[in-house]
Motif scaffolding. Structure first.
Motif, PDB file in Angstrom:
ATOM      1  N   MET A  85       0.879  -1.166   0.000  1.00 26.72           N
ATOM      2  CA  MET A  85       0.000   0.000   0.000  1.00 26.72           C
ATOM      3  C   MET A  85       0.916   1.215   0.000  1.00 26.72           C
ATOM      4  SD  MET A  85      -2.935   1.199   2.728  1.00 26.72           S
ATOM      5  CE  MET A  85      -4.337   0.342   2.037  1.00 26.72           C
ATOM      6  N   ILE A  86       0.510   2.249  -0.747  1.00 31.75           N
ATOM      7  CA  ILE A  86       1.303   3.476  -0.838  1.00 31.75           C
ATOM      8  C   ILE A  86       0.362   4.659  -0.667  1.00 31.75           C
ATOM      9  CG2 ILE A  86       2.841   4.878  -2.282  1.00 31.75           C
ATOM     10  CD1 ILE A  86       3.397   2.269  -3.911  1.00 31.75           C
ATOM     11  N   TYR A  87       0.830   5.674   0.039  1.00 31.25           N
ATOM     12  CA  TYR A  87       0.088   6.930   0.176  1.00 31.25           C
ATOM     13  C   TYR A  87       1.043   8.069  -0.120  1.00 31.25           C
ATOM     14  CZ  TYR A  87      -2.622  10.723   2.288  1.00 31.25           C
ATOM     15  OH  TYR A  87      -3.303  11.902   2.509  1.00 31.25           O
ATOM     16  N   ALA A  88       0.683   8.900  -1.090  1.00 36.46           N
ATOM     17  CA  ALA A  88       1.513  10.043  -1.470  1.00 36.46           C
ATOM     18  C   ALA A  88       0.642  11.287  -1.600  1.00 36.46           C
ATOM     19  CB  ALA A  88       2.229   9.775  -2.789  1.00 36.46           C
ATOM     20  N   VAL A  89       1.230  12.424  -1.282  1.00 32.16           N
ATOM     21  CA  VAL A  89       0.541  13.707  -1.401  1.00 32.16           C
ATOM     22  C   VAL A  89       1.520  14.717  -1.972  1.00 32.16           C
ATOM     23  CG1 VAL A  89      -0.680  15.560  -0.194  1.00 32.16           C
ATOM     24  CG2 VAL A  89      -0.909  13.202   0.612  1.00 32.16           C
ATOM     25  N   ASN A  90       1.112  15.398  -3.045  1.00 33.31           N
ATOM     26  CA  ASN A  90       1.924  16.466  -3.618  1.00 33.31           C
ATOM     27  C   ASN A  90       3.382  16.071  -3.823  1.00 33.31           C
ATOM     28  OD1 ASN A  90       0.446  18.645  -4.457  1.00 33.31           O
ATOM     29  ND2 ASN A  90       0.380  19.573  -2.429  1.00 33.31           N
ATOM     30  N   ARG A  91       3.576  14.930  -4.482  1.00 29.26           N
ATOM     31  CA  ARG A  91       4.888  14.431  -4.878  1.00 29.26           C
ATOM     32  C   ARG A  91       5.746  13.939  -3.708  1.00 29.26           C
ATOM     33  NH1 ARG A  91       5.587  15.110 -10.197  1.00 29.26           N
ATOM     34  NH2 ARG A  91       7.832  14.863 -10.092  1.00 29.26           N
ATOM     35  N   ARG A  92       5.107  13.734  -2.557  1.00 28.88           N
ATOM     36  CA  ARG A  92       5.823  13.199  -1.391  1.00 28.88           C
ATOM     37  C   ARG A  92       5.216  11.855  -1.010  1.00 28.88           C
ATOM     38  NH1 ARG A  92       4.559  16.727   3.058  1.00 28.88           N
ATOM     39  NH2 ARG A  92       5.968  15.410   4.260  1.00 28.88           N
ATOM     40  N   VAL A  93       6.058  10.851  -0.852  1.00 27.03           N
ATOM     41  CA  VAL A  93       5.591   9.537  -0.416  1.00 27.03           C
ATOM     42  C   VAL A  93       5.538   9.551   1.111  1.00 27.03           C
ATOM     43  CG1 VAL A  93       6.048   7.065  -0.392  1.00 27.03           C
ATOM     44  CG2 VAL A  93       6.589   8.406  -2.434  1.00 27.03           C
ATOM     45  N   LEU A  94       4.335   9.665   1.636  1.00 22.01           N
ATOM     46  CA  LEU A  94       4.190   9.725   3.081  1.00 22.01           C
ATOM     47  C   LEU A  94       4.281   8.343   3.714  1.00 22.01           C
ATOM     48  CD1 LEU A  94       1.456  12.463   3.558  1.00 22.01           C
ATOM     49  CD2 LEU A  94       3.925  12.690   3.297  1.00 22.01           C
ATOM     50  N   ALA A  95       3.844   7.314   2.970  1.00 20.75           N
ATOM     51  CA  ALA A  95       3.892   5.966   3.550  1.00 20.75           C
ATOM     52  C   ALA A  95       3.922   4.892   2.472  1.00 20.75           C
ATOM     53  CB  ALA A  95       2.688   5.743   4.454  1.00 20.75           C
ATOM     54  N   VAL A  96       4.727   3.882   2.725  1.00 23.98           N
ATOM     55  CA  VAL A  96       4.742   2.653   1.935  1.00 23.98           C
ATOM     56  C   VAL A  96       4.617   1.516   2.942  1.00 23.98           C
ATOM     57  CG1 VAL A  96       6.042   1.169   0.371  1.00 23.98           C
ATOM     58  CG2 VAL A  96       6.247   3.661   0.171  1.00 23.98           C
ATOM     59  N   ILE A  97       3.689   0.599   2.664  1.00 20.24           N
ATOM     60  CA  ILE A  97       3.492  -0.536   3.563  1.00 20.24           C
ATOM     61  C   ILE A  97       3.779  -1.812   2.774  1.00 20.24           C
ATOM     62  CG2 ILE A  97       1.946  -1.663   5.207  1.00 20.24           C
ATOM     63  CD1 ILE A  97       0.225   0.908   5.111  1.00 20.24           C
ATOM     64  N   PRO A  98       5.037  -2.248   2.747  1.00 18.31           N
ATOM     65  CA  PRO A  98       5.366  -3.499   2.063  1.00 18.31           C
ATOM     66  C   PRO A  98       4.644  -4.668   2.722  1.00 18.31           C
ATOM     67  CG  PRO A  98       7.347  -2.259   2.600  1.00 18.31           C
ATOM     68  CD  PRO A  98       6.215  -1.629   3.345  1.00 18.31           C
ATOM     69  N   LEU A  99       4.263  -5.643   1.912  1.00 18.82           N
ATOM     70  CA  LEU A  99       3.599  -6.855   2.387  1.00 18.82           C
ATOM     71  C   LEU A  99       2.281  -6.563   3.105  1.00 18.82           C
ATOM     72  CD1 LEU A  99       6.757  -8.650   3.799  1.00 18.82           C
ATOM     73  CD2 LEU A  99       5.791  -8.840   1.505  1.00 18.82           C
ATOM     74  N   LEU A 100       1.785  -5.322   2.994  1.00 13.96           N
ATOM     75  CA  LEU A 100       0.596  -4.871   3.732  1.00 13.96           C
ATOM     76  C   LEU A 100       0.770  -5.103   5.226  1.00 13.96           C
ATOM     77  CD1 LEU A 100      -2.282  -6.026   1.342  1.00 13.96           C
ATOM     78  CD2 LEU A 100      -1.181  -3.774   1.477  1.00 13.96           C
ATOM     79  N   ASP A 101       2.026  -5.026   5.685  1.00  9.45           N
ATOM     80  CA  ASP A 101       2.372  -5.273   7.078  1.00  9.45           C
ATOM     81  C   ASP A 101       2.894  -3.975   7.700  1.00  9.45           C
ATOM     82  OD1 ASP A 101       3.384  -6.020   9.532  1.00  9.45           O
ATOM     83  OD2 ASP A 101       4.586  -7.677   8.757  1.00  9.45           O
ATOM     84  N   PRO A 102       2.132  -3.387   8.621  1.00 13.01           N
ATOM     85  CA  PRO A 102       2.552  -2.121   9.233  1.00 13.01           C
ATOM     86  C   PRO A 102       3.924  -2.168   9.893  1.00 13.01           C
ATOM     87  CG  PRO A 102       0.282  -2.579   9.763  1.00 13.01           C
ATOM     88  CD  PRO A 102       0.827  -3.813   9.094  1.00 13.01           C
ATOM     89  N   ALA A 103       4.370  -3.337  10.308  1.00 11.78           N
ATOM     90  CA  ALA A 103       5.698  -3.451  10.921  1.00 11.78           C
ATOM     91  C   ALA A 103       6.797  -3.130   9.921  1.00 11.78           C
ATOM     92  CB  ALA A 103       5.891  -4.850  11.504  1.00 11.78           C
ATOM     93  N   GLU A 104       6.503  -3.235   8.639  1.00 11.16           N
ATOM     94  CA  GLU A 104       7.474  -2.966   7.584  1.00 11.16           C
ATOM     95  C   GLU A 104       7.345  -1.548   7.012  1.00 11.16           C
ATOM     96  OE1 GLU A 104       9.762  -5.246   6.677  1.00 11.16           O
ATOM     97  OE2 GLU A 104       8.947  -6.674   8.125  1.00 11.16           O
ATOM     98  N   ALA A 105       6.390  -0.769   7.479  1.00  9.34           N
ATOM     99  CA  ALA A 105       6.072   0.534   6.882  1.00  9.34           C
ATOM    100  C   ALA A 105       7.214   1.531   7.005  1.00  9.34           C
ATOM    101  CB  ALA A 105       4.815   1.098   7.528  1.00  9.34           C
ATOM    102  N   PHE A 106       7.335   2.366   5.981  1.00 12.63           N
ATOM    103  CA  PHE A 106       8.304   3.459   5.990  1.00 12.63           C
ATOM    104  C   PHE A 106       7.729   4.609   5.161  1.00 12.63           C
ATOM    105  CE2 PHE A 106       9.308   0.864   2.322  1.00 12.63           C
ATOM    106  CZ  PHE A 106       9.552   1.788   1.316  1.00 12.63           C
ATOM    107  N   GLY A 107       8.329   5.783   5.292  1.00 11.11           N
ATOM    108  CA  GLY A 107       7.889   6.941   4.531  1.00 11.11           C
ATOM    109  C   GLY A 107       8.113   8.215   5.309  1.00 11.11           C
ATOM    110  N   GLU A 108       7.758   9.339   4.695  1.00 12.66           N
ATOM    111  CA  GLU A 108       8.021  10.643   5.291  1.00 12.66           C
ATOM    112  C   GLU A 108       7.148  10.958   6.497  1.00 12.66           C
ATOM    113  OE1 GLU A 108       8.362  14.074   2.740  1.00 12.66           O
ATOM    114  OE2 GLU A 108       8.979  12.817   1.053  1.00 12.66           O
TER     115      GLU A 108
END
Length: 194
Positions: free
Chosen positions: A116-139
């Motif tokens: 899952m990916i969430y971006a706003v105005n050319r900024r990646v606020l969150a990426v959730i690899p494997l749909l697993d919040p423990a793996e999430a990263f982003g701004e």
């Protein structure tokens, strides 16, 4: 439809007709940060072309034309790719198409990781690899804390609870909706040439 009913509906959709949607799906929803987001502009972003080429038909027709469905939803648009033709699962691409928009994306493929990916105005606020919040990263993971909490609650649940939850979260945030009936209808698709 409330959130829990939405999760159940998506779980049923993923299990219906032999579960073909469970094997491969990329759903991206773009919502403008203000005003509206014209469909042609979204098509230009996705096709990376000022003159995007369109085809009409079902998903098989779209795949044969190397195209993805682009459709209006409320003030924004959604991009649906069941054959992984476009670059939508790429966080950099999601950031690129998020100019003046909030973009939600969820995808999975039998040979690739779910995300899952969430971006706003050319900024990646969150990426959730494997749909697993423990793996999430982003701004700014705090921007999607409710989504992280909801996905965390599904990590030990049976398939397809996590995927259905991800779809429902995007519907809740954007108002866009997928259904089996929708997949059975013809749609307008934009050709992707990269």
């Amino acid at each position: 439809m409330n959130y829990h009913d939405s999760v159940l509906t998506y779980a049923q959709m993923l299990q219906a007709d032999g579960g073909w949607l469970a094997e491969e799906l990329a759903w991206t929803v773009l919502m403008p940060t203000s005003g509206t987001l014209p469909l042609n502009e979204v098509a230009q972003r996705v096709a990376r072309s000022n003159q995007p080429a369109f085809v009409e038909g079902d998903f098989e027709d779209a795949a044969a034309a190397n195209a993805v469905v682009v459709e209006a939803t409320g003030d924004g648009a959604m991009v649906v790719d069941i054959n992984m033709i476009a670059a939508t699962p790429d966080p950099e691409f999601v950031a690129e198409i998020s100019t003046n928009a909030k973009v939600w994306h969820v995808s999975w493929h039998t040979a690739l990781s779910r995300r899952m990916i969430y971006a706003v105005n050319r900024r990646v606020l969150a990426v959730i690899p494997l749909l697993d919040p423990a793996e999430a990263f982003g701004e700014d993971l705090s921007a999607i804390q409710p989504e992280l909490d909801a996905l965390a609650d599904t990590q030990t649940a049976p398939w397809p609870t996590t995927e259905a939850t991800a779809l429902s979260l995007i519907e809740t945030r954007t108002g866009a909706r997928l259904s089996l009936d929708w997949f059975e209808q013809p749609h307008r698709a934009v050709t992707v040439s990269y």
